[in-house]
Enzyme design. Structure first.
Site, PDB file in Angstrom:
ATOM      1  N   GLU A 162     -18.915  23.191 -13.995  1.00 53.56           N
ATOM      2  CA  GLU A 162     -19.135  21.999 -14.848  1.00 53.56           C
ATOM      3  C   GLU A 162     -18.436  20.947 -14.338  1.00 53.56           C
ATOM      4  OE1 GLU A 162     -19.906  22.294 -19.522  1.00 53.56           O
ATOM      5  OE2 GLU A 162     -18.587  23.939 -19.025  1.00 53.56           O
ATOM      6  N   LYS A 174     -17.234  31.448 -27.930  1.00 56.58           N
ATOM      7  CA  LYS A 174     -17.435  30.692 -26.663  1.00 56.58           C
ATOM      8  C   LYS A 174     -16.730  31.189 -25.331  1.00 56.58           C
ATOM      9  CE  LYS A 174     -19.692  27.506 -26.369  1.00 56.58           C
ATOM     10  NZ  LYS A 174     -20.150  25.960 -26.656  1.00 56.58           N
ATOM     11  N   LYS A 206      -8.288   3.335   1.837  1.00 57.27           N
ATOM     12  CA  LYS A 206      -7.428   4.552   1.675  1.00 57.27           C
ATOM     13  C   LYS A 206      -7.623   5.265   0.316  1.00 57.27           C
ATOM     14  CE  LYS A 206      -4.089   2.813   4.667  1.00 57.27           C
ATOM     15  NZ  LYS A 206      -4.968   1.538   4.817  1.00 57.27           N
ATOM     16  N   SER A 226     -13.319  27.658 -26.712  1.00 52.51           N
ATOM     17  CA  SER A 226     -13.422  26.562 -27.515  1.00 52.51           C
ATOM     18  C   SER A 226     -12.266  26.930 -28.317  1.00 52.51           C
ATOM     19  CB  SER A 226     -14.822  26.697 -28.019  1.00 52.51           C
ATOM     20  OG  SER A 226     -14.979  25.819 -29.353  1.00 52.51           O
ATOM     21  N   SER A 284       0.809  -1.220   0.134  1.00 47.99           N
ATOM     22  CA  SER A 284      -0.130   0.014  -0.051  1.00 47.99           C
ATOM     23  C   SER A 284       1.006   1.482  -0.073  1.00 47.99           C
ATOM     24  CB  SER A 284      -1.006   0.168   1.195  1.00 47.99           C
ATOM     25  OG  SER A 284      -0.182  -0.102   2.331  1.00 47.99           O
ATOM     26  N   HIS A 329     -40.275  23.750 -11.101  1.00 53.47           N
ATOM     27  CA  HIS A 329     -40.257  22.979 -12.253  1.00 53.47           C
ATOM     28  C   HIS A 329     -39.330  23.663 -13.166  1.00 53.47           C
ATOM     29  CE1 HIS A 329     -43.532  20.866 -10.546  1.00 53.47           C
ATOM     30  NE2 HIS A 329     -44.128  21.808  -9.802  1.00 53.47           N
TER      31      HIS A 329
HETATM   32  N1  ARG Z   1      -0.880  -1.185   5.117  1.00 51.56           N
HETATM   33  C1  ARG Z   1      -2.003  -1.995   5.997  1.00 51.56           C
HETATM   34  C2  ARG Z   1      -3.496  -1.142   5.919  1.00 51.56           C
HETATM   35  O1  ARG Z   1      -3.295  -0.183   5.361  1.00 51.56           O
HETATM   36  C3  ARG Z   1      -1.573  -1.848   7.423  1.00 51.56           C
HETATM   37  C4  ARG Z   1      -2.081  -2.670   8.163  1.00 51.56           C
HETATM   38  C5  ARG Z   1      -1.554  -3.988   8.069  1.00 51.56           C
HETATM   39  N2  ARG Z   1      -2.005  -4.968   8.949  1.00 51.56           N
HETATM   40  C6  ARG Z   1      -1.956  -6.405   8.715  1.00 51.56           C
HETATM   41  N3  ARG Z   1      -2.381  -7.119   9.792  1.00 51.56           N
HETATM   42  N4  ARG Z   1      -1.563  -6.947   7.637  1.00 51.56           N
HETATM   43  O2  ARG Z   1      -4.619  -1.890   6.438  1.00 51.56           O
END
Ligand code: ARG
Length: 464
Positions: A295, A288, A330, A282, A28, A161
């Site tokens: 938008e 334009k 995330k 445009s 991650s 309306h």
């Molecule tokens: N990168 C993990 C997350 O965002 C952190 C927690 C990982 N915990 C685990 N038991 N693998 O959730």
């Protein structure tokens, strides 16, 4: 054939290294690196607490703090190559700390798990972002209220309306937006208040055997108190869902606001002018001027609603406690935070710069027989039952359509064809000014009411 690479943090139990694809698939760090500040703050609080609990010596705490602050600087300066092999921000920072300060770095994770660590980091991060968004929302509300004050008496057609209904003041219309934003703000404040509890100490799921002090870490990190239940602490992401619900409702509001601005800038409406710096041209049609900013805000509502749905589905049916699924919280959360910040900033910059075309709005209000209800109310005050009055006014409007005259442009004789109880005091109610001024009660569109509502709205803002 599968690729192999070296894994570091849990080698003990494993007889072969993680597959290279799996390593990338499960990492991650690509997106959680933005948590580095909050991860470091959480670690410093945790280490401070371990020191007071007698688990870390003063020297060890000092080394850890210095090492983490160096890592913070390196991260700020972009001098860190985050490693996929180290999976996430937590292990990247811990490994780097150990490289810097040696064996003491390995003690930082005592009495803690990445599960309570990440739950803490996201809350800390989101809390800071909420504070930024709250300030921007206040700036936007101030701009909206400012437009209301400046144009409290400017008359425009009010619509139902999308057909001309009754005249309203532009100030009143702006204050409708402020009400929506006010509720959005309070939803955001609720979300902040509910999420501001410290999960630190829940460890993996069951708590820890060390003599930790959860009140201390909660206090050091500015949380109101420690969370109550360790299982819930590591698995709960409803605060992220709640933020996304706030964000979705806000973007829904901003999309409606956008829609009106877009309509109003069109040649057909011609109610407002958006400054050039908020528009683009445009490549083919030289005439334009496109309202791109509203938008795009309207369009961006889609991704935020999508993020809300992603998080709901992500959490649905998950068994307690932490599951790796949670790592997927995330990106939708970050995307909503970024989108909301940009959209609110765009509006807060743009709204004060809008110029209204008061004459054009006034003319439009005159065109749709917007004072027809006022004529009916007038007949009622003269003793006619409302249903009959409705009928009389309907006939007057039909006559107006045929002769291309607004009710206020007809002579007394013309009006009296439809009812002889109409006298020349009728013109006070048939004008647009008379119509809006007559609606003089809390929540009404009269210019004087708008000014009072502006004062109340400003007072609310000052309480923040
Ligand atoms: N990168 C993990 C997350 O965002 C952190 C927690 C990982 N915990 C685990 N038991 N693998 O959730």
């Amino acid at each position: 054939m599968t690729e192999k690479t070296e894994s570091t943090m849990w080698g003990g139990r494993f007889s072969e290294p993680t597959d290279a694809f799996v390593e990338r698939f499960t990492a991650s760090i690509q997106f959680d690196k933005r948590l580095f500040h909050h991860d470091i703050n959480g670690s410093i609080a945790h280490a401070t607490m371990l020191n007071q609990a007698g688990v870390l010596s003063d020297q060890e705490l000092n080394d850890i703090k210095i090492g983490l602050e160096e890592i913070r600087q390196d991260a700020i300066n972009g001098n860190i190559e985050w490693s996929i092999a180290l999976e996430d921000i937590h292990m990247n920072i811990e490994k780097r700390l150990t490289d810097k300060i040696g064996v003491t770095g390995k003690k930082l994770h005592t009495g803690r798990s990445r599960n309570d660590q990440v739950a803490t980091d996201i809350r800390l991060y989101l809390r800071d972002e909420i504070d930024i968004i709250a300030a921007e929302l206040s700036r936007l509300q101030l701009a909206v209220i400012g437009q209301a004050e400046k144009n409290n008496a400017a008359i425009m057609p009010g619509f139902t309306h999308l057909q001309t209904a009754q005249p309203v003041t532009f100030g009143h219309h702006m204050l409708a937006w402020n009400e929506m934003l006010e509720r959005d703000f309070s939803r955001l404040a609720d979300c902040r208040a509910r999420m501001n509890q410290s999960p630190l100490g829940a460890a993996a799921l069951a708590g820890t055997t060390y003599p930790i002090n959860r009140e201390l870490t909660a206090e050091l990190l500015g949380f109101d108190k420690p969370t109550e239940n360790s299982l819930d602490s590591v698995s709960d992401r409803d605060f992220a869902i709640e933020f996304n619900a706030f964000a979705s409702i806000l973007l829904m509001h901003l999309s409606r606001f956008s829609e009106e601005l877009i309509l109003w800038t069109s040649a057909q409406f011609n109610f407002i002018d958006l400054p050039d710096r908020f528009c683009t041209g445009s490549s083919i049609m030289p005439q334009k001027k496109n309202p791109d900013v509203p938008e795009l805000v309207r369009g961006k509502s889609g991704r935020v609603f999508g993020n809300l749905m992603s998080l709901l589905v992500l959490m649905k049916s998950q068994p307690l406690a932490y599951n790796k699924d949670n790592q997927e919280d995330k990106e939708p959360l970050f995307d909503s935070i970024d989108t909301v910040k940009d959209c609110v900033k765009a509006f807060a910059d743009m709204i004060p710069a809008i110029d209204i075309k008061a004459e054009s709005m006034y003319e439009a209000a005159k065109r749709g027989f917007s004072t027809a209800t006022d004529l009916a109310d007038y007949l009622v005050t003269k003793g006619m039952p409302f249903r009959d009055a409705h009928e009389v006014v309907g006939e007057s409007v039909a006559y107006g359509i045929k002769t291309e005259k607004d009710l206020s442009e007809m002579s007394l004789e013309e009006l009296q064809q439809f009812s002889d109880i109409i006298k020349d005091d009728v013109f006070e109610v048939l004008t647009l000014e008379g119509s809006v001024s007559a609606r003089s009660h809390i929540g009404g569109t009269a210019p004087a009411q708008v000014l009072q509502a502006v004062e109340r709205a400003k007072a609310e803002l000052l309480k923040r």
